[in-house]
Enzyme design. Structure first.
Site, PDB file in Angstrom:
ATOM      1  N   ASP A   1     -27.041  18.146 -27.677  1.00 45.07           N
ATOM      2  CA  ASP A   1     -25.837  18.200 -27.862  1.00 45.07           C
ATOM      3  C   ASP A   1     -25.645  19.072 -28.413  1.00 45.07           C
ATOM      4  OD1 ASP A   1     -24.686  15.943 -27.730  1.00 45.07           O
ATOM      5  OD2 ASP A   1     -25.813  14.766 -29.466  1.00 45.07           O
ATOM      6  N   ARG A  55     -20.904  16.750 -17.942  1.00 45.19           N
ATOM      7  CA  ARG A  55     -20.851  18.183 -19.845  1.00 45.19           C
ATOM      8  C   ARG A  55     -21.092  19.107 -18.803  1.00 45.19           C
ATOM      9  NH1 ARG A  55     -22.451  16.053 -25.561  1.00 45.19           N
ATOM     10  NH2 ARG A  55     -20.217  14.797 -25.560  1.00 45.19           N
ATOM     11  N   SER A 108     -30.782   7.350 -20.695  1.00 46.36           N
ATOM     12  CA  SER A 108     -30.288   7.766 -21.911  1.00 46.36           C
ATOM     13  C   SER A 108     -31.505   7.287 -22.922  1.00 46.36           C
ATOM     14  CB  SER A 108     -28.840   7.537 -22.356  1.00 46.36           C
ATOM     15  OG  SER A 108     -28.591   7.220 -23.827  1.00 46.36           O
ATOM     16  N   ARG A 127     -27.873   5.347 -37.420  1.00 47.17           N
ATOM     17  CA  ARG A 127     -28.435   4.814 -38.141  1.00 47.17           C
ATOM     18  C   ARG A 127     -28.524   3.730 -39.019  1.00 47.17           C
ATOM     19  NH1 ARG A 127     -28.812   8.182 -33.704  1.00 47.17           N
ATOM     20  NH2 ARG A 127     -30.280   7.378 -32.361  1.00 47.17           N
ATOM     21  N   LYS A 177     -22.392  11.881 -20.768  1.00 48.84           N
ATOM     22  CA  LYS A 177     -21.559  11.973 -21.390  1.00 48.84           C
ATOM     23  C   LYS A 177     -19.949  11.899 -21.353  1.00 48.84           C
ATOM     24  CE  LYS A 177     -25.356  13.271 -23.393  1.00 48.84           C
ATOM     25  NZ  LYS A 177     -26.407  12.321 -25.010  1.00 48.84           N
ATOM     26  N   GLN A 179     -30.516   6.043 -25.683  1.00 50.98           N
ATOM     27  CA  GLN A 179     -30.177   4.876 -26.519  1.00 50.98           C
ATOM     28  C   GLN A 179     -30.115   3.742 -26.304  1.00 50.98           C
ATOM     29  OE1 GLN A 179     -25.793   6.395 -26.034  1.00 50.98           O
ATOM     30  NE2 GLN A 179     -25.900   8.265 -27.340  1.00 50.98           N
TER      31      GLN A 179
END
Length: 429
Positions: A309, A340, A164, A26, A336, A166
């Site tokens: 995470d 996962r 997500s 970032r 991911k 994101q």
């Protein structure tokens, strides 16, 4: 390369946490979007952050770096007219830059990891970009993706956060630079809200004004804003450190990890609280976590959405806990670098762990006596899976061989070096 993890009863020593990958990517981006020269102290070095370094330079930023800092002169709101960008296997970098590519005439994001990032969907961001006049060509929502920008206009945007966060972060980086004001409404749900908090923190430090509702489901963004050149310092990384802390928890240990802020907006900071709930002897003071492990843990129930995470490392610790642990609200783990949940649990079973899955849950029936091990396991090219399986190997009765373990470099290139420093018995093959 493969890694053989030999059972290791004791870990001891002190390490400094690596720098945060999330904050580094970032800070690199907002420095590139600034008009002027910014300095980032202690930036992370990993495949993900290096992908961002590479791409912002392709887009016109200049970067000069030494062991302590990165100095970046940004391109502001006028990136270079680049035809291709290669983000490697970095999903967050891809999604952040898909938004910024709206400032370019024609950019194609190439597909160099067809078996990993190439399989991940980006439809929700593609749909949102279309609402502000950005034309996107894609393969059923997947790479390769071509952004035909230059015509983006602020306005009303709806974006799903169900897969997500994101996608939302990408829009938050882009919209302040558009001429018009924008409003973003999150629909369906918003995964990993705590990570949006990190994005907003970095944007505020870069001089950007965003009016966010308390639940992060609605945002008002004034247009015509300019990113300011600033000096940033990257904090220690909780997601990577979660694996170190979990490893210390499942062994006899005396392990200290420095540079982990007590007051951090990283959701994975919760790993400290979860290990305390599991009755791991630890202290967390003055940004230092100190574990005196005895290998004895209690089962736990935990909502993993805010600490995505760190979940795999906590699951690895729960493999050796007394009782049944449950990690819920973790469906986004399926989207991911690999699935996962299914992929990871299949490998844990090979090693001898007793685990179950539901669509959004991982259930672990602990085996305090340890697991059999003695098998070759597939980490599915996923750095988080590699680290978590290493933890399991420390308490296996026979060595584990982890395939393609070099992919740990995606986020934590020095993971195995740090583990060896603490006494872990590891061998590259």
């Amino acid at each position: 390369m493969d890694m053989i993890v030999t059972p290791t009863p004791r870990l001891q020593g002190t390490i400094g946490a690596l720098s945060s990958k999330n904050y580094t990517t970032r800070y690199l981006l907002v420095a590139a979007l600034a008009e002027g020269t910014s300095t980032i102290h202690f930036p992370a070095h990993s495949e993900d952050s290096d992908a961002m370094r590479r791409c912002i330079q392709d887009l016109g930023a200049t970067l000069v770096e030494d062991d302590q800092k990165a100095v970046i002169t940004g391109f502001g709101s006028h990136p270079s007219d680049v035809k291709e960008l290669n983000v490697g296997n970095a999903g967050a970098v891809l999604r952040f830059l898909m938004g910024i590519a709206a400032l370019c005439p024609d950019v194609t994001f190439v597909n160099t990891y067809p078996d990993s990032l190439g399989k991940r969907p980006h439809d929700d961001l593609i749909t949102a970009l279309g609402q502000i006049g950005v034309e996107v060509e894609h393969e059923n929502g997947r790479l390769p993706i071509t952004i035909r920008g230059g015509q983006a206009k602020g306005g009303s945007i709806k974006v799903s956060g169900a897969v997500s966060s994101q996608y939302l972060s990408s829009l938050l980086f882009l919209t302040p630079m558009l001429k018009e004001d924008s409003e973003i409404t999150v629909i369906d749900d918003l995964k990993s809200k705590v990570v949006i908090g990190q994005t907003l923190e970095v944007l505020e430090q870069a001089g950007i004004v965003i009016h966010a509702s308390e639940d992060y489901m609605h945002f008002r963004i004034p247009g015509n804003q300019v990113y300011q050149a600033k000096t940033y310092t990257v904090q220690g990384d909780y997601p990577g450190s979660a694996a170190i802390l979990a490893a210390a928890s499942v062994t006899e240990s005396d392990v200290t990890v420095e540079r982990l802020p007590v007051k951090s907006k990283q959701g994975e900071r919760a790993v400290v609280d979860v290990l305390q709930m599991m009755e791991v002897p630890l202290t967390h003071e003055n940004d230092i976590v100190h574990i005196r492990g005895n290998g004895k843990l209690k089962a736990v129930e935990f909502d993993g959405d805010a600490a995505t995470d760190a979940v795999l490392a906590m699951v690895a610790a729960a493999v050796f806990a007394e009782g049944t642990s449950r990690f819920y609200n973790v469906e986004n783990l399926r989207y991911k670098e690999c699935d996962r949940i299914t992929d990871y649990l299949n490998e844990l079973r090979k090693a001898g762990a007793r685990v179950e899955e539901k669509q959004a849950e991982i259930i672990v029936h602990g085996r305090p006596e340890g697991v059999e091990g003695g098998v070759e396991i597939n980490a599915h090219y996923d750095h988080r899976v590699i680290m978590a399986l290493t933890i399991v190997g420390l308490r296996s009765k026979a060595p584990l061989r982890i395939k393609d373990a070099h992919h740990v470099a995606k986020s934590y290139p020095h993971f195995f070096d740090h583990m060896k420093t603490l006494g872990a018995k590891l061998e590259w093959v």
